[in-house]
Design a protein around this motif. Structure first.
Motif, PDB file in Angstrom:
ATOM      1  N   GLU A  35       0.815  -1.214   0.000  1.00  0.00           N
ATOM      2  CA  GLU A  35       0.000   0.000   0.000  1.00  0.00           C
ATOM      3  C   GLU A  35       0.852   1.269   0.000  1.00  0.00           C
ATOM      4  OE1 GLU A  35      -3.126  -0.174  -0.800  1.00  0.00           O
ATOM      5  OE2 GLU A  35      -2.913  -2.355  -0.764  1.00  0.00           O
ATOM      6  N   LEU A  36       1.988   1.243   0.667  1.00  0.00           N
ATOM      7  CA  LEU A  36       2.895   2.393   0.608  1.00  0.00           C
ATOM      8  C   LEU A  36       3.437   2.567  -0.803  1.00  0.00           C
ATOM      9  CD1 LEU A  36       4.920   2.113   3.955  1.00  0.00           C
ATOM     10  CD2 LEU A  36       2.990   3.630   3.438  1.00  0.00           C
ATOM     11  N   GLU A  37       3.778   1.477  -1.443  1.00  0.00           N
ATOM     12  CA  GLU A  37       4.257   1.515  -2.831  1.00  0.00           C
ATOM     13  C   GLU A  37       3.189   2.105  -3.743  1.00  0.00           C
ATOM     14  OE1 GLU A  37       6.616   1.394  -5.968  1.00  0.00           O
ATOM     15  OE2 GLU A  37       7.339   0.564  -4.076  1.00  0.00           O
ATOM     16  N   ASP A  38       1.954   1.659  -3.567  1.00  0.00           N
ATOM     17  CA  ASP A  38       0.856   2.186  -4.373  1.00  0.00           C
ATOM     18  C   ASP A  38       0.667   3.682  -4.122  1.00  0.00           C
ATOM     19  OD1 ASP A  38      -1.676   1.812  -6.053  1.00  0.00           O
ATOM     20  OD2 ASP A  38      -2.470   2.682  -4.185  1.00  0.00           O
ATOM     21  N   ALA A  39       0.743   4.105  -2.860  1.00  0.00           N
ATOM     22  CA  ALA A  39       0.594   5.523  -2.516  1.00  0.00           C
ATOM     23  C   ALA A  39       1.716   6.348  -3.158  1.00  0.00           C
ATOM     24  CB  ALA A  39       0.580   5.709  -1.006  1.00  0.00           C
ATOM     25  N   CYS A  40       2.897   5.786  -3.244  1.00  0.00           N
ATOM     26  CA  CYS A  40       4.016   6.479  -3.901  1.00  0.00           C
ATOM     27  C   CYS A  40       3.779   6.583  -5.410  1.00  0.00           C
ATOM     28  CB  CYS A  40       5.337   5.757  -3.629  1.00  0.00           C
ATOM     29  SG  CYS A  40       5.925   5.949  -1.933  1.00  0.00           S
ATOM     30  N   ARG A  73       6.044  10.224  -0.943  1.00  0.00           N
ATOM     31  CA  ARG A  73       7.349  10.170  -1.589  1.00  0.00           C
ATOM     32  C   ARG A  73       8.286   9.454  -0.630  1.00  0.00           C
ATOM     33  NH1 ARG A  73       9.176  15.704  -4.120  1.00  0.00           N
ATOM     34  NH2 ARG A  73      10.637  14.300  -5.092  1.00  0.00           N
ATOM     35  N   LEU A  74       8.488   8.174  -0.870  1.00  0.00           N
ATOM     36  CA  LEU A  74       9.380   7.365  -0.052  1.00  0.00           C
ATOM     37  C   LEU A  74      10.398   6.706  -0.970  1.00  0.00           C
ATOM     38  CD1 LEU A  74       6.680   5.535   2.115  1.00  0.00           C
ATOM     39  CD2 LEU A  74       8.165   7.394   2.888  1.00  0.00           C
ATOM     40  N   GLU A  75      11.645   6.699  -0.556  1.00  0.00           N
ATOM     41  CA  GLU A  75      12.674   6.046  -1.367  1.00  0.00           C
ATOM     42  C   GLU A  75      12.491   4.529  -1.377  1.00  0.00           C
ATOM     43  OE1 GLU A  75      16.783   7.244  -0.922  1.00  0.00           O
ATOM     44  OE2 GLU A  75      16.068   9.032   0.146  1.00  0.00           O
ATOM     45  N   HIS A  76      12.157   3.976  -0.233  1.00  0.00           N
ATOM     46  CA  HIS A  76      12.035   2.525  -0.091  1.00  0.00           C
ATOM     47  C   HIS A  76      10.759   2.196   0.690  1.00  0.00           C
ATOM     48  CE1 HIS A  76      16.125   2.058  -1.534  1.00  0.00           C
ATOM     49  NE2 HIS A  76      16.500   2.987  -0.676  1.00  0.00           N
ATOM     50  N   PRO A  77       9.618   2.080   0.001  1.00  0.00           N
ATOM     51  CA  PRO A  77       8.358   1.811   0.695  1.00  0.00           C
ATOM     52  C   PRO A  77       8.382   0.544   1.554  1.00  0.00           C
ATOM     53  CG  PRO A  77       7.931   2.483  -1.552  1.00  0.00           C
ATOM     54  CD  PRO A  77       9.417   2.304  -1.429  1.00  0.00           C
ATOM     55  N   ALA A  78       9.042  -0.507   1.088  1.00  0.00           N
ATOM     56  CA  ALA A  78       9.083  -1.752   1.870  1.00  0.00           C
ATOM     57  C   ALA A  78       9.844  -1.558   3.175  1.00  0.00           C
ATOM     58  CB  ALA A  78       9.705  -2.877   1.051  1.00  0.00           C
ATOM     59  N   ALA A  80       3.803   7.907  13.152  1.00  0.00           N
ATOM     60  CA  ALA A  80       3.598   7.400  11.787  1.00  0.00           C
ATOM     61  C   ALA A  80       3.312   8.560  10.838  1.00  0.00           C
ATOM     62  CB  ALA A  80       2.462   6.391  11.757  1.00  0.00           C
ATOM     63  N   GLY A  81       2.529   9.522  11.292  1.00  0.00           N
ATOM     64  CA  GLY A  81       2.227  10.692  10.462  1.00  0.00           C
ATOM     65  C   GLY A  81       3.482  11.473  10.107  1.00  0.00           C
ATOM     66  N   ARG A  82       4.397  11.587  11.041  1.00  0.00           N
ATOM     67  CA  ARG A  82       5.646  12.306  10.774  1.00  0.00           C
ATOM     68  C   ARG A  82       6.522  11.552   9.777  1.00  0.00           C
ATOM     69  NH1 ARG A  82       6.931  14.095  16.964  1.00  0.00           N
ATOM     70  NH2 ARG A  82       5.383  15.751  17.063  1.00  0.00           N
ATOM     71  N   ILE A  83       6.567  10.261   9.909  1.00  0.00           N
ATOM     72  CA  ILE A  83       7.380   9.452   8.993  1.00  0.00           C
ATOM     73  C   ILE A  83       6.840   9.541   7.577  1.00  0.00           C
ATOM     74  CG2 ILE A  83       8.014   7.067   8.394  1.00  0.00           C
ATOM     75  CD1 ILE A  83       8.104   6.565  11.478  1.00  0.00           C
ATOM     76  N   LEU A  84       5.525   9.626   7.451  1.00  0.00           N
ATOM     77  CA  LEU A  84       4.904   9.613   6.129  1.00  0.00           C
ATOM     78  C   LEU A  84       4.640  11.003   5.560  1.00  0.00           C
ATOM     79  CD1 LEU A  84       2.377   6.688   6.664  1.00  0.00           C
ATOM     80  CD2 LEU A  84       4.613   6.624   5.556  1.00  0.00           C
ATOM     81  N   GLU A  85       5.181  12.025   6.189  1.00  0.00           N
ATOM     82  CA  GLU A  85       5.026  13.385   5.647  1.00  0.00           C
ATOM     83  C   GLU A  85       5.710  13.456   4.285  1.00  0.00           C
ATOM     84  OE1 GLU A  85       3.391  16.215   6.624  1.00  0.00           O
ATOM     85  OE2 GLU A  85       2.471  14.849   8.063  1.00  0.00           O
ATOM     86  N   PRO A  86       5.050  14.079   3.320  1.00  0.00           N
ATOM     87  CA  PRO A  86       5.676  14.224   1.997  1.00  0.00           C
ATOM     88  C   PRO A  86       6.949  15.075   2.089  1.00  0.00           C
ATOM     89  CG  PRO A  86       3.380  14.954   1.967  1.00  0.00           C
ATOM     90  CD  PRO A  86       3.731  14.653   3.383  1.00  0.00           C
ATOM     91  N   GLU A  87       7.940  14.694   1.333  1.00  0.00           N
ATOM     92  CA  GLU A  87       9.223  15.415   1.325  1.00  0.00           C
ATOM     93  C   GLU A  87       9.275  16.337   0.100  1.00  0.00           C
ATOM     94  OE1 GLU A  87      12.492  12.722   1.677  1.00  0.00           O
ATOM     95  OE2 GLU A  87      11.392  11.457   3.057  1.00  0.00           O
ATOM     96  N   TYR A  88       8.510  17.381   0.126  1.00  0.00           N
ATOM     97  CA  TYR A  88       8.475  18.283  -1.028  1.00  0.00           C
ATOM     98  C   TYR A  88       9.336  19.487  -0.802  1.00  0.00           C
ATOM     99  CZ  TYR A  88       4.594  15.463  -2.626  1.00  0.00           C
ATOM    100  OH  TYR A  88       3.834  14.426  -3.049  1.00  0.00           O
TER     101      TYR A  88
END
Length: 189
Positions: A133-138, A144-149, A181-189
């Motif tokens: 699901e993280l991969e799909d969200a990316c 924006r995650l470098e390594h969703p897994a 979890a919210g902080r980890i998943l914040e978009p890196e724009y």
């Protein structure tokens, strides 16, 4: 005593259920395969026909418990009609319910090595689902995650210490889990 023949999957499940009842009542160490057979009203050899040892039986019972604990969360995490953050937030809320209502909770959630093993198994079971699901969200541009897994593994395994800290009320631990979890998943724009 008359012999009752049952389909293998039914008999196997009966053995698992009986074993878990006894493990919960007496503890793992004080439960024997003979105890399980006696409770079921069968010969001990029948238990060994399905499980080579008490340890193998226990591991299978734990895997079943992991699947039961995670069953309600899988539809939530795979519900792509909602954002990944919403789904992970609902998964955190589900932790409250599971912690309080899971079958055999008192046995598996003792503060000893069984609980630690359970936590690791739950993480291993859920990580591929969350990673997908993280991969799909990316791919959809939501994250924006470098390594969703790796992020999935980090999110899930990071919960172990937080959820295991029983000095803090469960509701507060879950709130912290959501915030981190919210902080980890914040978009890196």
């Amino acid at each position: 005593m008359a012999r009752i023949s049952k389909p293998p999957e039914v008999r196997r499940q009966e053995i698992l259920d009986t074993a878990m009842e006894l493990f919960a009542e007496k503890g793992y160490e004080d439960t024997s395969m003979a105890d399980i057979a006696r409770r079921m009203g069968v010969v001990q050899g029948l238990c060994y026909r399905y499980f080579d040892s008490k340890r193998v039986l226990f591991r299978e019972a734990m895997e079943q418990y992991v699947r039961e604990c995670c069953a309600a969360g899988l539809p939530i995490i795979h519900d792509r009609s909602r954002t990944i953050r919403q789904r992970l937030d609902d998964m955190a809320a589900l932790t409250l319910e599971t912690e309080q209502n899971a079958r055999y909770h008192a046995f598996y959630h003792r503060p000893e090595s069984i609980h630690e093993e359970l936590n690791w198994r739950i993480c291993a079971y859920l990580t591929p689902h969350v990673a997908e699901e993280l991969e799909d969200a990316c791919q959809r541009g939501e994250l924006r995650l470098e390594h969703p897994a790796l992020a999935a593994s980090y999110l899930l395994h990071g919960q172990i210490g937080l959820l295991g800290e029983h000095a803090v009320p469960l509701e507060e631990r879950v709130a912290l889990l959501r915030r981190y979890a919210g902080r980890i998943l914040e978009p890196e724009y």
